[in-house]
Each structure stands twice: as C-alpha cells, then as structure tokens.
Design a protein around this motif. Structure first.
Motif, PDB file in Angstrom:
ATOM      1  N   GLY A 112       0.785  -1.223   0.000  1.00 41.37           N
ATOM      2  CA  GLY A 112       0.000   0.000   0.000  1.00 41.37           C
ATOM      3  C   GLY A 112       0.812   1.265   0.000  1.00 41.37           C
ATOM      4  N   LEU A 130     -13.753   4.064  -0.196  1.00 39.14           N
ATOM      5  CA  LEU A 130     -13.722   2.674  -0.661  1.00 39.14           C
ATOM      6  C   LEU A 130     -14.797   1.911   0.095  1.00 39.14           C
ATOM      7  N   TRP A 134     -12.389  -5.584  -0.852  1.00 41.89           N
ATOM      8  CA  TRP A 134     -11.017  -5.099  -0.991  1.00 41.89           C
ATOM      9  C   TRP A 134     -10.099  -6.260  -1.379  1.00 41.89           C
ATOM     10  N   GLU A 139      -3.996  -3.048   4.739  1.00 39.98           N
ATOM     11  CA  GLU A 139      -5.005  -2.019   5.030  1.00 39.98           C
ATOM     12  C   GLU A 139      -5.051  -1.006   3.887  1.00 39.98           C
ATOM     13  N   PRO A 140      -6.247  -0.583   3.486  1.00 45.66           N
ATOM     14  CA  PRO A 140      -6.341   0.395   2.391  1.00 45.66           C
ATOM     15  C   PRO A 140      -5.608   1.692   2.711  1.00 45.66           C
ATOM     16  N   TRP A 146     -13.045   4.320   4.483  1.00 45.10           N
ATOM     17  CA  TRP A 146     -13.198   3.003   3.879  1.00 45.10           C
ATOM     18  C   TRP A 146     -13.986   2.072   4.790  1.00 45.10           C
ATOM     19  N   ILE A 148     -14.906  -2.028   4.349  1.00 44.72           N
ATOM     20  CA  ILE A 148     -14.638  -3.141   3.451  1.00 44.72           C
ATOM     21  C   ILE A 148     -15.077  -4.463   4.073  1.00 44.72           C
TER      22      ILE A 148
END
Length: 528
Positions: A112, A130, A134, A139-140, A146, A148
């Motif tokens: 990421g 988001l 995912w 982790e985004p 987000w 997910i």
C-alpha cells in the motif's frame, strides 16, 4: 418454458505485423459544482461479459448496468492483465502489470505504500472512499473513508471492517454495500469532488442469491455452451485444470445439505479441499443466516434438492444438472448487483450529481459460464481474459457509443487521473482511454495486449503459469514451465478449440508472434 423478466433464453492470411483496431427525491442535496468531475469506479467480482445484456442478451436482462452503456460507451474488446481476483485489483489501482506492482497471485499482500490513483486524487483535493470488497490483505491507503468486507466476505450478514473496526452487518451483501455507498456520499465533504470505489462481492463463488431472488428463472432451461463437453484435444494445460463444473462441491456450490447427498460420494468434489472441510464451509455460511433468511433458503432449495437426490444422476446428466443449478444461482447474484447499481445511479440522479460524475463499470476479470465445461477464470482464453467495461460521462462521451480498440485494466488508473486533470506518473504502464472517445482512430493506440498468470502450483484449480500476446486476430500463449505454446486464430476459431501451434501452415505467424511477445515483454519490463 416460463421466462423470468431477467432472462432471455433462445431455445489463412499472411501475418504482416500487429494491426490497429477501430475503435426521485423532493429535496436534492446542495451541490458545490466542481470543475473536476466526481468519479465512481464500480466493480463486481467474476462478472462475465455474456452475463450483461448490453453485451449479450441470451442469458439475462441487466437494465442497471445497461443504463451505463446506453448513456455512455461500451468497450467491446476490454481485457485484464492477470485473470485472478487480488492481482487484477492491484493492476487497476496502480496502472501496472503484476510483476511491477508486486501482487502476482492471491498469496501476495498488496504494498500500500506504492503510487495508486486514489492517493493521487486524495493529494490533489478529492474526497476518496472505498466501499465493499477489498481482498488485498493490507489495510487500504489513500482513502478518507473506507468500509470493506473481511477478506472474501459473506453473502448473508457479513462482517465489515470500517476504518479498522470490525462490525457485523445484518442483511444481504449487495444491498449492504450499496447502503454504505449511499451513506458515504451523504457524509462526504461536499466542498470537494469525490472518488468512490464501489466493489461488489457478487457474483463470486459460491453464488448465494438473495432470498428475494430465489424464485427467478423457475422452469428456465439455460442454453448449454457448445464447448461444454470439450475433450481438450491438443491443449494439455486445459486438460490438467480442475475447474470443471463437475469438480464443484455438492454442498458448497450446489447448495445440498446433509442427508441430500451420499456422504462419501466424490460427485461434484475435485478433491482440492478435504470434503469435510467443504461441508464446514457450507455450514458456516448457512449458520450466518437469520431464522427468516434460513427459512426462505430451505423453503426454496430443499424440495429441489430432494428431487435431485431421487434422480441419482451420473455422467453427462449429472454435469448438465450441475450446470443448470450453477448458472441459475450465478445469474441471480448478478440480478442483485444490477438492481443495486441502478439504485446508486438513481441516488446520483435524484441529487443532481450524476452528470458531473464519471461512472465506470467493470469486473476484476471474466468468468467461465460452462464454456469448455468450466467455471472460474485464470486462463488467457477469451471468457476469463475478457472483462466488461462501460463508461458514462455525458460531458465527453456520446450516449450509446462503442469502442472496439484493445483496452486493458492497466488503463483504468491513467484514465481516471487524466479525467481529473492530474499528471499520469511515468511508472504507470497503461494509457488513458480518453483519446478513444475523443478520436475514434487515435494514431498511437496499442495493437497488442500482454497477459501473465502466475498462481501455480499452489492455490486452486491446477492452472499452469503462462503469459501471452493477443492481437486483433491472433493469440499466442506460452505455458513456459511446460514448454508448450498454443496459437489461435480468433477469426476462424473464436472458441479456441483448435491449437495451431504445430500446424505447418501457421509457422510464419507463430514465429512472428513469438518475436512480438519478446518485444512486449521487454516493453513492460517483464521478469519471471
């Protein structure tokens, strides 16, 4: 035959180089108009082109997704770089092939820290969100908000992770993802343009329809693909793969429960996962249901499963029964996705933000709906290599237009950045699609695509590593660890049944394609 409203069932040239292809709310929210457009990237999981009526009306009617095509552009030659879930998502985020973004297969963890289009949008003033699936293990990053699914996610009453905190949500997954998407739009910073990635779980295996859709397609007999009983002659890698519909599990995939099948039976089980473990998977997913959901589920499946048990099918009859159960459940999951996409589009329209919002619909790859007797993806063959792509943006794109140029999911990130007036980083390997609707015959568009699949020998389905090149007419696949080439003339053999690799009449074409494959590997800095 009774037809649901969602179903429509209807009982050598010398190679001279790689050629160019032709290409309602009473109180709408207060909107602060931005010079830059909003962006929504909509993605489903394992959605075959032929399961969208804008592409093919044989199986299903999808008015929500078709709305994007009718009001925008449909791409007829849209493909992926690596036909498997997590790697394909990484390609979309980074605009780079798998070997450069570092996520080659579902065992890898997404890095990421690298450049992604959401990060660049966020850093230049976009509010980024988001919502949904995912599936990249890390982790985004690059998102203001987000929410997910946990890993693959569940169809019924799934767990969601919201900014690090896990919560149980009650409902059906496609509805919930859309509920949360709309809520995130309501809660966004309205002084900024927004970008939302809106990712559905469906129609991923094991195809568990919403209770409201269980009775769709009653008495519909779906057409069986002409290649369903493929013998894989001349295609060793295809012969070795264990992704036949008859490899499916009677529990997990076919929705049978204890007492409705022979416990020691191998019917519908390929052995890739211990049968007891598969039973436990199925039980765990059913146990997530509320009493009301479970009753609706059992009321539908149990009588039909009892009929199946009494028939005691074998051989081709068993294969055909499994195909009909599979395709019906798969399409019911598509119906839920389509309905929710339409709901999100309605929200945008009612709040007067639709026409300043770029809508992109795609999937992480295509999927086999019985072609070659298969389900799943992974191969460079057309059904899994192709993916839907539809874009709506009335400020630039003419309604009802189509594009026939070769496009790929490495192009999504550069396209989004271009439309947001952000410089495209040199490290991104894709191209902005914008010239394709600004100029139908752009002079510098690509004339070939590169593909690479890595997940072997671990993982599922026993699909060997391979890469390859596809032009407008020909496809060369290199199963490099097997030292096997496959060559197809897509004009004369669109189903890819006749491997021409050893045909003397095609050796000039094969040699030319091998040279072009080496060139495109160099162009994309491919490492094995």
């Amino acid at each position: 035959m009774k037809i649901s409203q969602y179903a429509k069932v209807f009982i050598s040239v010398e190679f001279a180089g790689l050629s160019l292809m032709s290409c309602t709310s009473n109180q709408p929210e207060k909107v602060i108009e931005s010079k830059r457009p909003n962006i929504i990237l909509m993605m489903s999981d394992d959605h075959a082109q032929k399961a969208i009526s804008a592409y093919d009306s044989t199986l299903i009617n999808t008015p929500g997704i078709d709305r994007i095509a009718n009001e925008g552009m449909l791409f007829t030659n849209s493909f992926v770089a690596n036909s498997i879930c997590a790697p394909s998502r990484a390609v979309m985020l980074t605009g780079k092939h798998s070997h450069l973004n570092g996520l080659r297969d579902n065992q890898d963890v997404f890095d990421g820290s690298q450049v992604t289009f959401p990060k660049l949008l966020q850093s230049t003033g976009y509010y980024t969100t988001l919502i949904g699936k995912w599936h990249l293990k890390s982790e985004p990053t690059g998102f203001n908000f987000w929410k997910i699914l946990n890993d693959q996610g569940e169809y019924y009453n799934p767990d969601f992770i919201e900014m690090g905190d896990t919560v149980l949500s009650n409902g059906y997954v496609s509805d919930l993802i859309t509920d949360y998407a709309i809520q995130s739009l309501k809660n966004r910073d309205k002084s900024k343009p927004f970008c939302m990635i809106y990712n559905h779980k469906a129609p991923h295996r094991s195809w568990m329809p919403d209770t409201t859709d269980l009775y769709l397609f009653e008495d519909v007999e779906f057409p069986v693909p002409e290649t369903f009983f493929d013998d894989y002659k001349g295609r060793k890698a295809a012969e070795l793969a264990d992704m036949r519909i008859t490899d499916m599990y009677l529990t997990w995939d076919m929705k049978l429960q204890p007492g409705e099948y022979e416990k020691e039976s191998t019917r519908g089980g390929s052995g890739q996962t211990p049968f007891k473990e598969v039973e436990e998977y199925a039980k765990a997913w059913l146990d997530r249901m509320s009493p009301e959901q479970r009753k609706a589920w059992d009321d539908y499946y149990k009588p039909r499963n009892n009929v199946f048990t009494e028939l005691n099918l074998t051989g081709k009859e068993l294969a055909l029964w499994m195909y009909q159960r599979y395709i019906s459940d798969y399409l019911k999951c598509v119906v839920s996705v389509d309905r929710n996409i339409n709901r999100l589009l309605d929200y945008l329209e009612e709040n007067q933000i639709l026409d300043n919002t770029i809508i992109i619909y795609t999937s992480d790859q295509g999927f086999y709906l019985g072609e070659h007797g298969w389900y799943d993806k992974r191969f460079m063959y057309e059904e899994s290599f192709r993916t839907p792509l539809l874009i709506r943006y009335p400020k630039e794109i003419k309604a009802g237009s189509t594009c026939d140029n070769l496009v790929q999911n490495i192009d999504y990130a550069p396209t989004i950045l271009d439309l947001a007036n952000i410089n495209i980083p040199d490290e991104m390997q894709g191209k902005s699609l914008r010239p394709l609707w600004q100029n139908n015959e752009p002079a510098q568009w690509r004339n070939a695509l590169y593909y690479h699949y890595y997940e072997y020998p671990y993982g599922w389905h026993n699909v060997n590593k391979h890469d390859g090149i596809r032009t407008d007419r020909y496809k060369l696949i290199d199963f490099y660890e097997m030292e096997i080439f496959e060559l197809y003339d897509l004009r004369t053999d669109p189903n890819e049944m006749n491997n021409l690799s050893d045909d003397p009449d095609y050796q000039t074409i094969k040699d030319s394609l091998k040279i072009e494959l080496d060139k495109i590997r160099d162009y994309y800095n491919v490492v094995f």
